[in-house]
Design a protein around this motif. Structure first.
Motif, short mmCIF file in Angstrom:
data_model
loop_
_atom_site.label_atom_id
_atom_site.label_comp_id
_atom_site.label_asym_id
_atom_site.label_seq_id
_atom_site.Cartn_x
_atom_site.Cartn_y
_atom_site.Cartn_z
N SER A 43 0.86 -1.18 0.00
CA SER A 43 0.00 0.00 0.00
C SER A 43 0.89 1.23 0.00
N SER A 44 0.29 2.40 -0.17
CA SER A 44 1.11 3.62 -0.13
C SER A 44 1.46 3.99 1.31
N GLY A 45 0.55 3.74 2.24
CA GLY A 45 0.78 4.06 3.64
C GLY A 45 0.15 3.03 4.55
N PRO A 46 0.27 3.20 5.86
CA PRO A 46 -0.28 2.23 6.83
C PRO A 46 -1.80 2.34 6.94
N GLY A 47 -2.42 1.25 7.38
CA GLY A 47 -3.84 1.25 7.69
C GLY A 47 -4.77 1.24 6.49
N GLU A 48 -4.26 0.84 5.34
CA GLU A 48 -5.11 0.84 4.13
C GLU A 48 -5.76 -0.51 3.85
N GLY A 49 -5.39 -1.54 4.59
CA GLY A 49 -6.02 -2.84 4.42
C GLY A 49 -5.22 -3.85 3.63
N LYS A 50 -3.90 -3.67 3.54
CA LYS A 50 -3.10 -4.61 2.76
C LYS A 50 -3.04 -6.00 3.40
N SER A 51 -2.95 -6.05 4.73
CA SER A 51 -2.89 -7.35 5.41
C SER A 51 -4.23 -8.08 5.31
N THR A 52 -5.32 -7.33 5.43
CA THR A 52 -6.65 -7.94 5.27
C THR A 52 -6.83 -8.47 3.86
N THR A 53 -6.39 -7.69 2.87
CA THR A 53 -6.47 -8.13 1.48
C THR A 53 -5.61 -9.36 1.25
N SER A 54 -4.40 -9.36 1.81
CA SER A 54 -3.50 -10.51 1.67
C SER A 54 -4.13 -11.77 2.24
N ALA A 55 -4.70 -11.66 3.44
CA ALA A 55 -5.30 -12.82 4.10
C ALA A 55 -6.48 -13.36 3.32
N ASP A 113 4.17 -13.29 5.82
CA ASP A 113 4.23 -11.93 6.37
C ASP A 113 5.64 -11.40 6.19
N CYS A 114 5.81 -10.52 5.19
CA CYS A 114 7.12 -9.93 4.91
C CYS A 114 7.25 -8.54 5.53
N ASP A 115 6.28 -8.16 6.33
CA ASP A 115 6.36 -6.87 7.01
C ASP A 115 7.12 -7.08 8.31
N GLN A 116 8.43 -6.90 8.24
CA GLN A 116 9.28 -7.13 9.40
C GLN A 116 9.21 -6.00 10.41
N ARG A 117 8.63 -4.87 10.02
CA ARG A 117 8.58 -3.71 10.89
C ARG A 117 7.30 -3.67 11.74
N LYS A 118 6.17 -4.00 11.11
CA LYS A 118 4.90 -3.99 11.82
C LYS A 118 4.05 -5.17 11.34
N PRO A 119 4.41 -6.38 11.71
CA PRO A 119 3.70 -7.57 11.23
C PRO A 119 2.28 -7.64 11.80
N ASN A 120 1.39 -8.22 11.01
CA ASN A 120 -0.01 -8.25 11.44
C ASN A 120 -0.69 -9.59 11.20
N LYS A 124 -1.58 -11.80 14.11
CA LYS A 124 -2.71 -11.30 14.88
C LYS A 124 -4.03 -11.66 14.20
N ILE A 125 -4.06 -11.54 12.89
CA ILE A 125 -5.28 -11.86 12.15
C ILE A 125 -5.65 -13.32 12.33
N PHE A 126 -4.65 -14.20 12.30
CA PHE A 126 -4.91 -15.63 12.40
C PHE A 126 -4.74 -16.18 13.82
N LEU A 127 -4.54 -15.27 14.78
CA LEU A 127 -4.49 -15.64 16.19
C LEU A 127 -3.48 -16.75 16.47
N THR A 128 -2.25 -16.50 16.03
CA THR A 128 -1.22 -17.50 16.21
C THR A 128 0.08 -16.86 16.69
N SER A 129 1.08 -17.65 16.96
CA SER A 129 2.36 -17.16 17.49
C SER A 129 3.24 -16.60 16.38
N ASN A 130 4.06 -15.63 16.76
CA ASN A 130 5.04 -15.07 15.83
C ASN A 130 6.46 -15.31 16.35
N GLU A 131 6.60 -16.32 17.18
CA GLU A 131 7.91 -16.59 17.79
C GLU A 131 8.94 -16.96 16.73
N ASN A 132 8.54 -17.76 15.77
CA ASN A 132 9.42 -18.15 14.66
C ASN A 132 8.72 -17.88 13.35
#
Length: 242
Positions: free
Chosen positions: A43-55, A72-79, A82-90
């Protein structure tokens, strides 16, 4: 998966869910010379729905019986975790760093035919990680295992990550929120991808509110293809009195 708030899972008959299937079809027919197998979404900026669209796109891709991987290639603000209610440990960063194997990091069959690779621990150099030769080789290896690979990336105007990664994928989708993004920002996002030779498949325009006859409000989402055509996604709001 009952608690996951993804329309294509919770309410697959919803008009918006059907619109994601239309988006899937448009992508599948976007090229006759080369199959679109790896798809980057930004997306051009944050909060536009790219993660929702991806999912949602990953879910409808898997509905066809095609083995699909959502990364999830967003290493800065992964989401996505959270959408799939799972761990991000690895996740992706741990795999590329050689700390864990892909088989041990990937979360298999979060829905039928759909696997999820979360972002993992944030590295000190996210852009360099995504632009690395190791990442390019990794994506090529994934193509041998999956029919479709959906990559959720950071906003392209904010950081260079998406630009760098776009050169390694078959196509890119640009998600634009009409309620918060200036035209100049959307144009800049497109230009940034074009400068590095990205194959831009089209854009998804969402959060567009339209009033009809003063009775109903609708949120619309459109998919714009390279030929200028558009497909509408709509979700009816509650009825209002004049």
């Amino acid at each position: 998966m009952d608690k996951v708030h993804i329309v294509t899972i919770r309410n697959p008959m919803d008009p918006i869910a059907e619109a994601y299937r239309t988006l899937r079809t448009n992508i599948q027919f976007s090229s006759f010379d080369k199959k679109i197998q790896s798809i980057m979404i930004t997306s051009s900026g944050p909060g536009e729905g790219k993660s929702t669209t991806s999912a949602n796109l990953a879910v409808v891709m898997s509905e066809t019986g095609a083995k699909t991987l959502l990364v999830d290639c967003d290493q800065r603000k992964p989401n996505l975790h959270k959408i799939f209610l799972t761990s991000n440990e690895n996740g992706l960063s741990n795999v590329l760093a050689g700390q864990i194997s892909f088989e041990d990091a990937v979360k298999q069959n979060i829905v039928e035919n759909l696997d999820l690779l979360t972002s993992g621990i944030r590295p000190p150099n996210p852009a360099e990680l995504l632009a690395s030769r190791k990442m390019e080789i990794f994506l090529q290896q994934l193509k041998e295992k999956y029919e479709y690979i959906i990559l959720d990336t950071p906003p392209v105007v904010a950081v260079t990550d998406a630009q760098l990664l776009s050169r390694c994928v078959d196509g890119c989708l640009l998600v634009i929120s009409s309620s918060q993004v200036e035209k100049e920002a959307a144009v800049k996002a497109r230009d940034l991808l074009s400068k590095v030779g990205a194959n831009i498949l089209g854009a998804v325009l969402n959060k567009l509110e339209i009033k009809e006859k003063g009775y109903y409000g609708y949120y619309y989402q459109y998919y714009y293809g390279e030929d200028g055509s558009k497909v509408k996604k709509s979700k009816k709001k509650s009825r209002r009195r004049k």
